[in-house]
Design an enzyme around this catalytic site. Structure first.
Site, PDB file in Angstrom:
ATOM      1  N   CYS A 187       0.662  -1.174   0.042  1.00 61.29           N
ATOM      2  CA  CYS A 187      -0.074   0.126  -0.130  1.00 61.29           C
ATOM      3  C   CYS A 187       0.887   1.388   0.022  1.00 61.29           C
ATOM      4  O   CYS A 187       1.330   1.637  -0.902  1.00 61.29           O
ATOM      5  CB  CYS A 187      -1.012   0.126   1.224  1.00 61.29           C
ATOM      6  SG  CYS A 187      -2.271   0.981   0.847  1.00 61.29           S
ATOM      7  N   HIS A 243      -3.568  -5.285   0.410  1.00 56.59           N
ATOM      8  CA  HIS A 243      -2.793  -5.934   1.687  1.00 56.59           C
ATOM      9  C   HIS A 243      -3.063  -7.660   1.707  1.00 56.59           C
ATOM     10  O   HIS A 243      -3.977  -7.807   2.422  1.00 56.59           O
ATOM     11  CB  HIS A 243      -3.744  -5.209   2.908  1.00 56.59           C
ATOM     12  CG  HIS A 243      -3.452  -3.895   2.853  1.00 56.59           C
ATOM     13  ND1 HIS A 243      -2.521  -3.334   3.731  1.00 56.59           N
ATOM     14  CD2 HIS A 243      -4.286  -2.680   2.596  1.00 56.59           C
ATOM     15  CE1 HIS A 243      -2.722  -1.773   3.687  1.00 56.59           C
ATOM     16  NE2 HIS A 243      -3.762  -1.622   2.920  1.00 56.59           N
ATOM     17  N   GLU A 280      -1.065  -9.046   3.704  1.00 57.79           N
ATOM     18  CA  GLU A 280      -0.611  -9.237   4.744  1.00 57.79           C
ATOM     19  C   GLU A 280      -1.895  -9.314   5.596  1.00 57.79           C
ATOM     20  O   GLU A 280      -1.665  -9.717   7.048  1.00 57.79           O
ATOM     21  CB  GLU A 280       0.472  -8.438   5.362  1.00 57.79           C
ATOM     22  CG  GLU A 280       0.004  -7.128   5.894  1.00 57.79           C
ATOM     23  CD  GLU A 280      -0.569  -6.119   5.055  1.00 57.79           C
ATOM     24  OE1 GLU A 280      -1.228  -5.016   5.718  1.00 57.79           O
ATOM     25  OE2 GLU A 280      -0.619  -6.333   3.929  1.00 57.79           O
TER      26      GLU A 280
END
Length: 236
Positions: A88, A174, A176
């Site tokens: 990001c 994202h 993660e």
């Protein structure tokens, strides 16, 4: 291996990637953006580096001067060919460090969804995302940096992911994100959600429904990135 993860919000950490790093024998050191000593030598000596997301933008340098330090660090690892994962804001910093334009997208892209992989994306680190959900949470986007290879897109954001050298990858989304901790995101970004007219209940429900599949895919992406990073380090 040693990994330095540069984060800007405590809850936007390595998430589902952290257990993979540990299982692969990597130690993790967090640097908190704007509140850490930006140690250039330690940054360059780290085997792995990750720049995580945050609610500020690349263009906010005047209000948040520490972004200049982060741009310098990002540029140094890119130029040295060292492994770097940008998520990001991290991807936007990578794009800016390479001279690409970073600017507001047509509207905020927030919520669980998919990405469309390019042929190279389907063959490389992002292959596990071919049929898997990811968390989108951004307002800015970027032009594809010079020399970068496009890996993924969405209809709203054509440049969702790009690759440079081995182990150098920028992700607008994202991968993660840990869906079991979604409430941290919904509380921490409540003002942004309200301003964008996004229903937190829908994000919460999607996290419960899609979170396990997203986590499995995110962990596999991390394993593939580590494989590339090892190859990069062996050649450096």
């Amino acid at each position: 291996m040693h990994c330095i993860a540069l984060r800007h919000l405590t809850f936007e950490d390595l998430g589902v990637l952290a257990p993979v790093l540990h299982e692969q024998g990597a130690s993790i050191e967090y640097w908190n953006g704007g509140r850490c000593a930006y140690d250039d030598r330690a940054w360059m000596e780290a085997d792995l580096a990750v720049v995580l997301g945050g609610p500020i933008g690349v263009g906010d340098e005047e209000r948040y001067p520490f972004l200049r330090d982060e741009l310098r660090l990002v540029k140094a690892r890119l130029e040295a060919g060292l492994p770097l994962l940008g998520v990001c804001l991290g991807a936007q910093l990578m794009a800016a460090a390479l001279g690409a334009r970073v600017y507001p997208g047509p509207r905020k892209e927030i919520g669980w969804g998919t990405v469309s992989l390019t042929p190279e994306g389907r063959e490389g680190v992002l292959a596990p995302l071919a049929d898997a959900p990811v968390l989108h949470w951004h307002g800015d986007t970027f032009d594809l940096p010079p020399g970068a290879r496009l890996l993924a897109s969405t209809e709203l954001t054509p440049h969702q992911a790009f690759a440079l050298g081995f182990g150098q990858i920028g992700l607008q989304f994202h991968v993660e994100a840990d869906a079991s901790r979604m409430e941290d995101w919904l509380i921490g970004h409540c003002c942004e959600l309200a301003g964008a007219g996004v229903d937190p209940c829908a994000i919460r429900d999607d996290a419960r429904r899609l979170g396990a599949q997203a986590a499995d895919a995110g962990r596999e992406v991390c394993r593939r990135w580590l494989k590339e990073a090892r190859r990069c380090r062996a050649q450096c």
